[in-house]
Design a protein around this motif. Structure first.
Motif, PDB file in Angstrom:
ATOM      1  N   LYS A   5       0.806  -1.221   0.000  1.00  0.00           N
ATOM      2  CA  LYS A   5       0.000   0.000   0.000  1.00  0.00           C
ATOM      3  C   LYS A   5       0.845   1.281   0.000  1.00  0.00           C
ATOM      4  O   LYS A   5       0.314   2.373  -0.136  1.00  0.00           O
ATOM      5  N   ASN A  32       2.826   2.884  -2.039  1.00  0.00           N
ATOM      6  CA  ASN A  32       2.838   3.829  -3.159  1.00  0.00           C
ATOM      7  C   ASN A  32       1.502   4.516  -3.393  1.00  0.00           C
ATOM      8  O   ASN A  32       1.403   5.373  -4.266  1.00  0.00           O
ATOM      9  N   GLN A  33       0.486   4.162  -2.634  1.00  0.00           N
ATOM     10  CA  GLN A  33      -0.838   4.745  -2.837  1.00  0.00           C
ATOM     11  C   GLN A  33      -0.955   6.172  -2.329  1.00  0.00           C
ATOM     12  O   GLN A  33      -1.755   6.945  -2.836  1.00  0.00           O
ATOM     13  N   SER A  34      -0.173   6.509  -1.314  1.00  0.00           N
ATOM     14  CA  SER A  34      -0.235   7.874  -0.770  1.00  0.00           C
ATOM     15  C   SER A  34       1.004   8.136   0.083  1.00  0.00           C
ATOM     16  O   SER A  34       1.700   7.211   0.497  1.00  0.00           O
ATOM     17  N   THR A  35       1.229   9.400   0.351  1.00  0.00           N
ATOM     18  CA  THR A  35       2.355   9.771   1.208  1.00  0.00           C
ATOM     19  C   THR A  35       2.153   9.219   2.614  1.00  0.00           C
ATOM     20  O   THR A  35       3.110   8.758   3.240  1.00  0.00           O
ATOM     21  N   ALA A  36       0.927   9.235   3.098  1.00  0.00           N
ATOM     22  CA  ALA A  36       0.649   8.698   4.433  1.00  0.00           C
ATOM     23  C   ALA A  36       0.969   7.197   4.484  1.00  0.00           C
ATOM     24  O   ALA A  36       1.546   6.717   5.465  1.00  0.00           O
ATOM     25  N   ASN A  37       0.609   6.472   3.437  1.00  0.00           N
ATOM     26  CA  ASN A  37       0.918   5.041   3.394  1.00  0.00           C
ATOM     27  C   ASN A  37       2.423   4.799   3.295  1.00  0.00           C
ATOM     28  O   ASN A  37       2.931   3.833   3.863  1.00  0.00           O
ATOM     29  N   THR A  38       3.120   5.662   2.574  1.00  0.00           N
ATOM     30  CA  THR A  38       4.576   5.540   2.481  1.00  0.00           C
ATOM     31  C   THR A  38       5.189   5.728   3.855  1.00  0.00           C
ATOM     32  O   THR A  38       6.034   4.943   4.286  1.00  0.00           O
ATOM     33  N   VAL A  51       9.462  10.967   0.549  1.00  0.00           N
ATOM     34  CA  VAL A  51       8.689  11.762   1.506  1.00  0.00           C
ATOM     35  C   VAL A  51       9.505  12.781   2.286  1.00  0.00           C
ATOM     36  O   VAL A  51       8.934  13.587   3.014  1.00  0.00           O
TER      37      VAL A  51
END
Length: 161
Positions: free
Chosen positions: A29, A31-37, A68
């Protein structure tokens, strides 16, 4: 005495497996969002030990740190350190399919200008030729990766059973 040793070995295996499953889930997950990264980086940072797969995910987290970070001067450092770590763990464990999957995923998603993409065909071929020898959990993970991979073709995806 053997019974106690068996229980301890089973517990170590159980916790190691759950750590790897947690890393796999979070990495898938990332690469789906900065929060997930950031969540994946945190999960990887909390892992300890010398298991090659865990070290591979930790190296991938280092590389993703470049995505990030707000300190532009550190991006190159994160990528270089993470790539070096990942290459070293693969060099020590060349037959570990999951490490090859991690590297393929990193190389697919890192900007081409970085220049870290030379092993994609080699890793894809290794994954496809050794897929059938893997446990069901790793096979499922590989199928999920293949379904969104830019490198694996539809024909190759259909061969993963």
């Amino acid at each position: 005495m053997k019974f106690i040793f068996s229980i301890i070995a089973a517990l170590v295996f159980f916790f190691q497996t759950s750590e790897i499953e947690s890393l796999r889930y979070s990495y898938a997950k990332a690469n789906q969002s900065t929060a997930n990264t950031r969540a994946f980086i945190n999960v990887a940072d909390k892992q300890s030990g010398s298991d090659p797969v865990i070290l591979g995910y930790k190296a991938a987290a280092q590389i993703m740190e470049a995505k990030v970070t707000t300190e532009k001067g550190k991006r190159k450092m994160f990528v270089k350190a993470g790539a070096t770590s990942l290459e070293n763990v693969i060099k020590s464990n060349p037959n570990n399919l999951e490490l090859r999957l991690i590297r393929l995923s990193v190389q697919e998603n890192i900007p081409k200008i970085v220049g870290y993409h030379k092993n994609m065909n080699e890793d894809k071929a290794f994954i496809l030729s050794n897929y059938s020898k893997q446990n069901s959990s790793l096979k499922s993970y590989i199928k999920r990766f293949a379904s969104q991979s830019k490198t694996i073709t539809d024909t190759e995806r259909s061969a993963l059973k």
